[in-house]
Design a protein around this motif. Structure first.
Motif, PDB file in Angstrom:
ATOM      1  N   UNK A  39     117.380  -1.819  22.581  1.00  0.00           N
ATOM      2  CA  UNK A  39     117.670  -1.143  21.325  1.00  0.00           C
ATOM      3  C   UNK A  39     117.502   0.355  21.492  1.00  0.00           C
ATOM      4  N   UNK A  40     118.489   1.107  21.018  1.00  0.00           N
ATOM      5  CA  UNK A  40     118.391   2.566  21.021  1.00  0.00           C
ATOM      6  C   UNK A  40     117.957   2.993  19.636  1.00  0.00           C
ATOM      7  N   UNK A  41     116.718   3.503  19.555  1.00  0.00           N
ATOM      8  CA  UNK A  41     116.075   3.832  18.291  1.00  0.00           C
ATOM      9  C   UNK A  41     116.291   5.282  17.904  1.00  0.00           C
ATOM     10  N   UNK A  42     116.556   5.488  16.626  1.00  0.00           N
ATOM     11  CA  UNK A  42     116.649   6.837  16.083  1.00  0.00           C
ATOM     12  C   UNK A  42     115.246   7.384  15.859  1.00  0.00           C
ATOM     13  N   UNK A  43     114.318   6.513  15.506  1.00  0.00           N
ATOM     14  CA  UNK A  43     112.933   6.906  15.245  1.00  0.00           C
ATOM     15  C   UNK A  43     111.989   6.425  16.330  1.00  0.00           C
ATOM     16  N   UNK A  44     110.744   6.175  15.920  1.00  0.00           N
ATOM     17  CA  UNK A  44     109.702   5.813  16.876  1.00  0.00           C
ATOM     18  C   UNK A  44     109.324   4.338  16.887  1.00  0.00           C
ATOM     19  N   UNK A  46     110.259   0.231  16.259  1.00  0.00           N
ATOM     20  CA  UNK A  46     111.370  -0.715  16.177  1.00  0.00           C
ATOM     21  C   UNK A  46     111.517  -1.288  14.768  1.00  0.00           C
ATOM     22  N   UNK A  47     110.416  -1.647  14.149  1.00  0.00           N
ATOM     23  CA  UNK A  47     110.479  -2.324  12.850  1.00  0.00           C
ATOM     24  C   UNK A  47     111.082  -1.460  11.745  1.00  0.00           C
ATOM     25  N   UNK A  48     110.917  -0.136  11.837  1.00  0.00           N
ATOM     26  CA  UNK A  48     111.352   0.734  10.741  1.00  0.00           C
ATOM     27  C   UNK A  48     112.484   1.687  11.098  1.00  0.00           C
ATOM     28  N   UNK A  49     112.826   1.772  12.352  1.00  0.00           N
ATOM     29  CA  UNK A  49     113.817   2.753  12.803  1.00  0.00           C
ATOM     30  C   UNK A  49     115.239   2.245  12.607  1.00  0.00           C
ATOM     31  N   UNK A  50     116.158   3.176  12.376  1.00  0.00           N
ATOM     32  CA  UNK A  50     117.573   2.845  12.504  1.00  0.00           C
ATOM     33  C   UNK A  50     117.839   2.584  13.979  1.00  0.00           C
ATOM     34  N   UNK A  51     118.772   1.674  14.252  1.00  0.00           N
ATOM     35  CA  UNK A  51     119.164   1.362  15.621  1.00  0.00           C
ATOM     36  C   UNK A  51     120.598   1.819  15.833  1.00  0.00           C
ATOM     37  N   UNK A  52     120.788   2.784  16.694  1.00  0.00           N
ATOM     38  CA  UNK A  52     122.135   3.238  17.007  1.00  0.00           C
ATOM     39  C   UNK A  52     122.884   2.156  17.775  1.00  0.00           C
ATOM     40  N   UNK A  53     122.138   1.397  18.583  1.00  0.00           N
ATOM     41  CA  UNK A  53     122.716   0.295  19.351  1.00  0.00           C
ATOM     42  C   UNK A  53     121.677  -0.805  19.494  1.00  0.00           C
ATOM     43  N   UNK A  54     122.094  -2.022  19.187  1.00  0.00           N
ATOM     44  CA  UNK A  54     121.312  -3.236  19.443  1.00  0.00           C
ATOM     45  C   UNK A  54     122.159  -4.063  20.405  1.00  0.00           C
ATOM     46  N   UNK A  55     121.709  -4.189  21.658  1.00  0.00           N
ATOM     47  CA  UNK A  55     122.424  -4.936  22.698  1.00  0.00           C
ATOM     48  C   UNK A  55     121.587  -6.160  23.027  1.00  0.00           C
TER      49      UNK A  55
END
Length: 146
Positions: A39-44, A46-55
Motif C-alpha cells: 500500500x502506498x500511503x498518503x499519511x503515516x 495504514x488504518x487512517x491514511x488515504x491509499x494512493x495504491x492498494x496492490x
C-alpha cells in the motif's frame, strides 16, 4: 533493509514519491501464503491514511485465487477493485522483485523486470506518497527507492 515483522510501514526515502520515482521491493511469499499487499500511503498510519495504491496479491483468499487486485482508498472509502486473473506471476515460496513506478497519470507495476499492469491515479491531482505499508503472508528482504 530486511523486515522481519509485518505489517510494517516504512517512510519513503528522499522525500515523497513524485513522477519518475521508483519503489523496489524484494521478497518471497510464505509457503502457505493466502495473500499479501503493498500500500502506498498518503499519511503515516495504514488504518487512517488515504491509499494512493492498494496492490493485493491473492493466492487463495475468499473466492479469489491467483488474482492481482488494484484499488485505492480516499477519505476512508475504497473504490472499485480492478482484478487481473491472467498470467498470475507470483509463486508461493519463490522470490519476487517488485517495482512500482510513479508516472504522471498512473502507477506502473513490474515483477522480475516484466510489466504486470498499470493503475491510474484515482486521487486527483496525484497526492504525495509518504510511506509504504506491507502486510500479509510474505517475507520482505529489501525495500529501496530511486
Amino acid at each position: 533493509m530486511y523486515l522481519q515483522t509485518l505489517p510494517t510501514v516504512t517512510q519513503v526515502k528522499g522525500g515523497p514519491l513524485s513522477p519518475g520515482r521508483k519503489v523496489f521491493i524484494y521478497g518471497k511469499p510464505t509457503a502457505d501464503a493466502a495473500r499479501f499487499n503493498v500500500n502506498l500511503l498518503v499519511g503515516d498510519e495504514f488504518a487512517t491514511s488515504d491509499l494512493a495504491l492498494h496492490f493485493d496479491v491473492r493466492f487463495d483468499f475468499g473466492t479469489c485465487q491467483n488474482m492481482l487486485v488494484f484499488n485505492h482508498r480516499n477519505e476512508g472509502k475504497f473504490g472499485d477493485e480492478e482484478r487481473i486473473t491472467d498470467n498470475f506471476p507470483f509463486v508461493r515460496d519463490q522470490r519476487f522483485e517488485l517495482t512500482l513506478i510513479l508516472k504522471e497519470d498512473c502507477y506502473e507495476i513490474w515483477n522480475m523486470g516484466e510489466f504486470l499492469s498499470s493503475f491510474p491515479h484515482r486521487i486527483l491531482p496525484p497526492v504525495p506518497v509518504q510511506n509504504v505499508h506491507i502486510r500479509g503472508d510474505v517475507v520482505i528482504e529489501k525495500i529501496f527507492y530511486e
